[in-house]
Structure formats: structure tokens, C-alpha cells
Design a protein around this motif. Structure first.
Motif, PDB file in Angstrom:
ATOM      1  N   LYS A  25       0.822  -1.209   0.000  1.00 50.32           N
ATOM      2  CA  LYS A  25       0.000   0.000   0.000  1.00 50.32           C
ATOM      3  C   LYS A  25       0.858   1.262   0.000  1.00 50.32           C
ATOM      4  CE  LYS A  25      -3.757   2.270   2.519  1.00 50.32           C
ATOM      5  NZ  LYS A  25      -4.633   2.199   3.704  1.00 50.32           N
ATOM      6  N   GLN A  26       1.949   1.252   0.798  1.00 49.60           N
ATOM      7  CA  GLN A  26       2.780   2.450   0.894  1.00 49.60           C
ATOM      8  C   GLN A  26       3.566   2.742  -0.382  1.00 49.60           C
ATOM      9  OE1 GLN A  26       3.010  -0.251   2.848  1.00 49.60           O
ATOM     10  NE2 GLN A  26       5.146  -0.824   3.285  1.00 49.60           N
ATOM     11  N   ASP A  27       3.596   1.769  -1.310  1.00 49.23           N
ATOM     12  CA  ASP A  27       4.323   1.956  -2.567  1.00 49.23           C
ATOM     13  C   ASP A  27       3.420   2.313  -3.741  1.00 49.23           C
ATOM     14  OD1 ASP A  27       6.820   1.349  -1.452  1.00 49.23           O
ATOM     15  OD2 ASP A  27       6.479  -0.804  -1.675  1.00 49.23           O
ATOM     16  N   ILE A  28       2.124   2.455  -3.499  1.00 44.15           N
ATOM     17  CA  ILE A  28       1.184   2.690  -4.602  1.00 44.15           C
ATOM     18  C   ILE A  28       1.429   4.036  -5.280  1.00 44.15           C
ATOM     19  CG2 ILE A  28      -1.244   3.171  -5.121  1.00 44.15           C
ATOM     20  CD1 ILE A  28      -2.006   0.844  -3.358  1.00 44.15           C
ATOM     21  N   VAL A  29       1.745   5.079  -4.493  1.00 40.23           N
ATOM     22  CA  VAL A  29       2.001   6.393  -5.091  1.00 40.23           C
ATOM     23  C   VAL A  29       3.211   6.322  -6.014  1.00 40.23           C
ATOM     24  CG1 VAL A  29       2.664   8.778  -4.624  1.00 40.23           C
ATOM     25  CG2 VAL A  29       0.937   7.681  -3.205  1.00 40.23           C
ATOM     26  N   ALA A  30       4.294   5.677  -5.546  1.00 40.83           N
ATOM     27  CA  ALA A  30       5.493   5.527  -6.382  1.00 40.83           C
ATOM     28  C   ALA A  30       5.177   4.708  -7.632  1.00 40.83           C
ATOM     29  CB  ALA A  30       6.619   4.876  -5.583  1.00 40.83           C
ATOM     30  N   MET A  31       4.348   3.661  -7.483  1.00 38.68           N
ATOM     31  CA  MET A  31       3.974   2.856  -8.638  1.00 38.68           C
ATOM     32  C   MET A  31       3.159   3.680  -9.633  1.00 38.68           C
ATOM     33  SD  MET A  31       4.045   0.170 -10.424  1.00 38.68           S
ATOM     34  CE  MET A  31       4.763  -1.110  -9.404  1.00 38.68           C
ATOM     35  N   ASN A  32       2.262   4.542  -9.129  1.00 33.30           N
ATOM     36  CA  ASN A  32       1.484   5.406 -10.023  1.00 33.30           C
ATOM     37  C   ASN A  32       2.402   6.340 -10.810  1.00 33.30           C
ATOM     38  OD1 ASN A  32      -1.261   4.676  -9.803  1.00 33.30           O
ATOM     39  ND2 ASN A  32      -1.350   5.557  -7.774  1.00 33.30           N
ATOM     40  N   GLN A  33       3.433   6.869 -10.137  1.00 30.83           N
ATOM     41  CA  GLN A  33       4.401   7.713 -10.835  1.00 30.83           C
ATOM     42  C   GLN A  33       5.121   6.917 -11.926  1.00 30.83           C
ATOM     43  OE1 GLN A  33       6.553   8.961  -7.244  1.00 30.83           O
ATOM     44  NE2 GLN A  33       6.113  11.069  -7.805  1.00 30.83           N
ATOM     45  N   ALA A  34       5.519   5.686 -11.587  1.00 30.40           N
ATOM     46  CA  ALA A  34       6.211   4.840 -12.563  1.00 30.40           C
ATOM     47  C   ALA A  34       5.321   4.557 -13.765  1.00 30.40           C
ATOM     48  CB  ALA A  34       6.642   3.536 -11.895  1.00 30.40           C
ATOM     49  N   MET A  35       4.039   4.276 -13.510  1.00 26.59           N
ATOM     50  CA  MET A  35       3.113   3.967 -14.606  1.00 26.59           C
ATOM     51  C   MET A  35       2.880   5.175 -15.500  1.00 26.59           C
ATOM     52  SD  MET A  35       0.286   1.446 -12.891  1.00 26.59           S
ATOM     53  CE  MET A  35      -0.090   2.594 -11.577  1.00 26.59           C
ATOM     54  N   LEU A  36       2.717   6.348 -14.884  1.00 25.01           N
ATOM     55  CA  LEU A  36       2.481   7.552 -15.673  1.00 25.01           C
ATOM     56  C   LEU A  36       3.694   7.888 -16.532  1.00 25.01           C
ATOM     57  CD1 LEU A  36       0.586   9.855 -16.368  1.00 25.01           C
ATOM     58  CD2 LEU A  36       1.425  11.102 -14.369  1.00 25.01           C
ATOM     59  N   LEU A  37       4.884   7.707 -15.961  1.00 25.21           N
ATOM     60  CA  LEU A  37       6.099   8.014 -16.711  1.00 25.21           C
ATOM     61  C   LEU A  37       6.332   7.026 -17.852  1.00 25.21           C
ATOM     62  CD1 LEU A  37       8.591   9.152 -13.943  1.00 25.21           C
ATOM     63  CD2 LEU A  37       7.718  10.503 -15.832  1.00 25.21           C
ATOM     64  N   THR A  38       6.127   5.726 -17.578  1.00 22.93           N
ATOM     65  CA  THR A  38       6.316   4.737 -18.651  1.00 22.93           C
ATOM     66  C   THR A  38       5.272   4.922 -19.747  1.00 22.93           C
ATOM     67  OG1 THR A  38       5.035   3.133 -17.354  1.00 22.93           O
ATOM     68  CG2 THR A  38       7.423   3.005 -17.195  1.00 22.93           C
ATOM     69  N   ASN A  39       4.038   5.245 -19.344  1.00 25.58           N
ATOM     70  CA  ASN A  39       2.981   5.522 -20.323  1.00 25.58           C
ATOM     71  C   ASN A  39       3.356   6.708 -21.201  1.00 25.58           C
ATOM     72  OD1 ASN A  39       0.210   7.218 -20.801  1.00 25.58           O
ATOM     73  ND2 ASN A  39      -0.160   5.036 -20.986  1.00 25.58           N
ATOM     74  N   THR A  40       3.892   7.761 -20.554  1.00 30.86           N
ATOM     75  CA  THR A  40       4.281   8.962 -21.293  1.00 30.86           C
ATOM     76  C   THR A  40       5.461   8.688 -22.219  1.00 30.86           C
ATOM     77  OG1 THR A  40       3.531  10.317 -19.422  1.00 30.86           O
ATOM     78  CG2 THR A  40       4.927  11.391 -21.051  1.00 30.86           C
ATOM     79  N   LEU A  41       6.414   7.879 -21.765  1.00 32.62           N
ATOM     80  CA  LEU A  41       7.554   7.522 -22.621  1.00 32.62           C
ATOM     81  C   LEU A  41       7.080   6.815 -23.891  1.00 32.62           C
ATOM     82  CD1 LEU A  41      10.204   6.322 -20.009  1.00 32.62           C
ATOM     83  CD2 LEU A  41      10.450   8.239 -21.602  1.00 32.62           C
ATOM     84  N   GLY A  42       6.125   5.890 -23.723  1.00 30.27           N
ATOM     85  CA  GLY A  42       5.551   5.231 -24.891  1.00 30.27           C
ATOM     86  C   GLY A  42       4.877   6.219 -25.819  1.00 30.27           C
ATOM     87  N   SER A  43       4.193   7.210 -25.230  1.00 30.13           N
ATOM     88  CA  SER A  43       3.461   8.201 -26.018  1.00 30.13           C
ATOM     89  C   SER A  43       4.379   9.123 -26.811  1.00 30.13           C
ATOM     90  CB  SER A  43       2.572   9.055 -25.093  1.00 30.13           C
ATOM     91  OG  SER A  43       1.628   8.259 -24.428  1.00 30.13           O
ATOM     92  N   LEU A  44       5.562   9.407 -26.271  1.00 29.07           N
ATOM     93  CA  LEU A  44       6.432  10.358 -26.975  1.00 29.07           C
ATOM     94  C   LEU A  44       7.337   9.679 -28.008  1.00 29.07           C
ATOM     95  CD1 LEU A  44       9.678  10.559 -25.895  1.00 29.07           C
ATOM     96  CD2 LEU A  44       8.477  11.168 -23.798  1.00 29.07           C
ATOM     97  N   ILE A  45       7.641   8.385 -27.809  1.00 32.80           N
ATOM     98  CA  ILE A  45       8.526   7.682 -28.740  1.00 32.80           C
ATOM     99  C   ILE A  45       7.756   7.137 -29.947  1.00 32.80           C
ATOM    100  CG2 ILE A  45      10.018   5.660 -29.028  1.00 32.80           C
ATOM    101  CD1 ILE A  45      10.830   6.064 -26.065  1.00 32.80           C
ATOM    102  N   ALA A  46       6.605   6.496 -29.685  1.00 32.90           N
ATOM    103  CA  ALA A  46       5.885   5.785 -30.743  1.00 32.90           C
ATOM    104  C   ALA A  46       5.420   6.682 -31.895  1.00 32.90           C
ATOM    105  CB  ALA A  46       4.701   5.018 -30.153  1.00 32.90           C
ATOM    106  N   PRO A  47       4.816   7.866 -31.647  1.00 35.87           N
ATOM    107  CA  PRO A  47       4.357   8.670 -32.786  1.00 35.87           C
ATOM    108  C   PRO A  47       5.475   9.027 -33.764  1.00 35.87           C
ATOM    109  CG  PRO A  47       3.388   9.493 -30.761  1.00 35.87           C
ATOM    110  CD  PRO A  47       4.412   8.475 -30.355  1.00 35.87           C
ATOM    111  N   ALA A  48       6.656   9.348 -33.231  1.00 32.92           N
ATOM    112  CA  ALA A  48       7.768   9.710 -34.111  1.00 32.92           C
ATOM    113  C   ALA A  48       8.232   8.514 -34.937  1.00 32.92           C
ATOM    114  CB  ALA A  48       8.929  10.264 -33.276  1.00 32.92           C
TER     115      ALA A  48
END
Length: 380
Positions: free
Chosen positions: A314-337
Motif C-alpha cells: 500500500k505504501q508503494d502505490i504512489v510511487a507505482m502510479n508515478q512509474a506507470m504515468l512516466l512509462t505511459n508517457t515515454l511510450g506516447s512520446l517515442i511511438a508517434p515519431a
């Protein structure tokens, strides 16, 4: 919550921001096509927006601590408006990359502010419902942005002035709320242990894939339809069909994931997505294919997110949410190009060929993982 009216006012403000973003995300590729930019350049402009999302996500907490939640949100809306007006200064590739980058930062910061206000100030027993209402409002604003696009001015400057008006309304409403977020003395931004956490790895992979697919759709699908000779209104209608399919599929898909397991639902969704891509490649039943594509692509992220969060304490959920948002964003910025470069060298159909390859890769990973689906943990 002491000021119970703050939440609906926050959602109204979000609605204005989301309508603006949705309309702009579709209109930008259309403007670039009209000015004879290559698909590779269009993809890079799209990626610059998601790069801004990444930077905004990283520094949002610092902004909130320095300026407080409402003022940070206000400044983000001002940056959004100025950057949209900035697009009209010149139809220049590098200037448009810069302005879209600033818009990406502004959007990411507004999302962090809203989600932080809900998670940190909402009652624990209603937090889940509040997040559900928040996401519904976001998708509603996205659909409205597409539906209203035909009423927006086509000129870049006048379009920017309309966005400025909507941002002004968003600021007016956010300043009527009473949200105050605690200042953090130390940054809790430590995502590497979450990324390296083996049980949550497929969940994070799903988040990356969802980012790749959604980022490419927003950046390249309007250009794809424009190259086919569709009018702006027709492009907007196809985008509405795509997004609405994702909205309608949210509840059934997540209910099935809770009941039957996230791995099996993601596997079935990936198979349907592969079928949809094949249909679009060969131009079979396009409307049905777009419905299937929207219903699968928009539900991969929340199911993957739930999977990854169920694998940590439970105490790691915030960090996991940050990791998910960042990995999602990385996919979003690399794939279109990358996909835009492929489309430019080959042909437009390779948008869906690329999607088919991505879905096939995810299918292989899920099959290899058979029998090890992360089951939902009891709430604590």
C-alpha cells in the motif's frame, strides 16, 4: 470534505481544459497536413507534446509545493493559452515543436493537481468513486472537444483566442475552489524499485503499450484520415466514434478484469485489437474496426494500472502510479515519431500495421505469463 462544492467546480474547470486539449490535438495534425509537413514531422510535433507531459509530470510536485495547487493550475492554464496563441506566430516546424512541448507540460501539471486534490483531500471511502467521476468527466470533455471542433475557427490565431477564452473560464472556476495540498519537504520520486519489481512488470508493459497506441492515435490518426480526403468534420466524427467506444467499454472491461483476471482480459483485448488492425489494413468494415480499436486501446491502461498496483504494498502505490504515468508517457512520446517515420517511408496503412505488431508482441508476452495473473488484493 469541508467545502463539498469544490469537487464539482473542479470538474467543471477540468471540462474546459479537456475540451480545449481534445480540439487542439485533432486540429494540429490537420493544420500541419495543410501546410505540407511530412508525416515524420507531424509525428515529431506529436512526440514533443508527450515529452512535455513527461517533464510536467516530473516537476509538478515542485510547482505545487512552491505556488500551491490552485495557483499552479492557474499558471498551467495561462501557459496553455499562450502556447496555443504562439502556434499562430509562424507555421514553422521547430517553433511548433516548442509550443506543443509547453502545452504538454501545462496539461501534465493540471492532471497532477487534479488527481492530487482528489487523492489527498477526498474521504477514503469515496475516493474511488471520485476518481471514476473524474475520468468520466475527462472522457466527456474529450468527446465534446471533437464534437465542437466544427464550430471552432479554422484560422490558427482565432482558434487560439477561443482556447484562451476556455482557459480563462477554467481559471475562474479553479479559483472558486478551496483546495490546499500539503507541502512535501522531501521528494518521494523514487520509481526505479517499482520499475524493477518483477510481479508488476507486465502491468507496466501494458501501460507503455497503451501510451504508444493512444499517443500514436492522437498524433497520426487525424493525418491518416486527412490524407484519405476526409473533411475536418468527418475526421472529428471518426475520432468521436473511437473515443466513445473506449468510454462505453470502460466499466464492462474493468468488471471482467476483476471477475475473471486481468491477464485473460488483456489477452482477449489484444486479440480483438489485432483483429481490428487487420480489418483496417484491408479496409473491411471500418466503423466496426474503429469501435473495436477504441474499446480495446482505451481499456488496456486502467487494467494494466490495476495489475501493477496490486503487486506492491500500500505504501508503494504512489510511487507505482508515478512509474506507470512516466512509462505511459515515454511510450506516447517515442511511438508517434517512429510510426510516423515508417508511414512516411512506406504508406499510411503502416499506422495499423505497427499497431498489429505491438498487439502481437503483447499477446506473446501474456501467453508466456499464463497462470500467473496478479489477482486483486483485499483493500486495506
Amino acid at each position: 470534505m469541508k467545502h463539498s462544492y469544490s469537487f464539482p467546480i473542479l470538474l467543471i474547470s477540468l471540462l474546459f481544459v479537456t475540451i480545449s486539449l481534445s480540439a487542439l490535438n485533432t486540429q494540429v495534425p490537420l493544420w500541419l497536413v495543410r501546410n505540407e509537413f511530412s508525416l515524420g514531422q507531424i509525428g515529431l510535433v506529436g512526440s514533443s507534446y508527450f515529452t512535455g507531459n513527461l517533464i510536467g509530470t516530473i516537476f509538478a510536485n515542485w510547482f505545487i509545493s512552491r505556488f500551491n495547487a490552485r495557483h499552479t493550475y492557474t499558471y498551467s492554464c495561462i501557459i496553455f493559452a499562450i502556447a496555443t496563441i504562439g502556434l499562430s506566430f509562424s507555421i514553422n516546424f521547430y517553433s511548433w515543436i516548442m509550443w506543443r512541448f509547453f502545452i504538454g507540460i501545462a496539461c501534465a501539471v493540471t492532471w497532477v493537481v487534479i488527481e492530487s486534490c482528489i487523492l489527498l483531500t477526498g474521504p477514503v471511502h469515496t475516493r474511488g468513486r471520485m476518481l471514476a467521476v473524474y475520468l468520466t468527466t475527462y472522457y466527456l470533455g474529450t468527446v465534446l472537444g471533437q464534437a465542437l471542433l466544427q464550430y471552432f475557427p479554422q484560422d490558427v490565431l482565432y482558434f487560439g483566442l477561443v482556447i484562451m477564452l476556455l482557459m480563462g473560464l477554467a481559471i475562474l472556476f479553479i479559483l472558486r475552489t478551496h483546495y490546499k495540498l500539503p507541502k512535501r519537504k522531501k521528494s518521494s520520486f523514487n520509481i526505479m524499485p517499482m520499475i524493477l519489481n518483477k510481479p508488476s512488470r507486465l502491468g507496466l508493459t501494458g501501460c507503455i503499450i497503451a501510451g504508444m497506441l493512444i499517443g500514436s492515435l492522437y498524433s497520426l490518426l487525424p493525418a491518416y484520415y486527412s490524407h484519405l480526403g476526409y473533411s475536418d468534420i468527418q475526421v472529428a466524427n471518426w475520432m468521436i466514434l473511437l473515443i466513445l467506444s473506449g468510454v462505453i467499454a470502460q466499466m464492462p472491461a474493468n468488471w471482467c478484469a476483476d471477475k475473471f483476471g486481468r491477464q485473460i482480459v488483456l489477452l482477449i483485448e489484444s486479440l480483438f485489437m489485432l483483429v481490428a488492425c487487420i480489418m483496417l489494413i484491408f479496409n473491411w468494415f471500418n466503423a466496426l474496426a474503429i469501435i473495436l480499436l477504441g474499446a480495446t486501446i482505451y481499456t488496456i491502461y486502467p487494467i494494466s494500472m490495476a495489475w501493477a498496483c496490486s503487486c506492491v504494498k500500500k505504501q508503494d502505490i504512489v510511487a507505482m502510479n508515478q512509474a506507470m504515468l512516466l512509462t505511459n508517457t515515454l511510450g506516447s512520446l517515442i511511438a508517434p515519431a517512429v510510426i510516423a517515420f515508417i508511414m512516411d517511408k512506406m504508406n499510411n496503412t503502416y499506422l495499423f500495421v505497427s499497431f498489429a505488431i505491438i498487439s502481437l508482441y503483447f499477446i506473446v508476452l501474456l501467453i508466456k505469463k499464463r497462470g500467473t495473473d496478479a489477482q486483486p488484493q483485499k483493500s486495506t
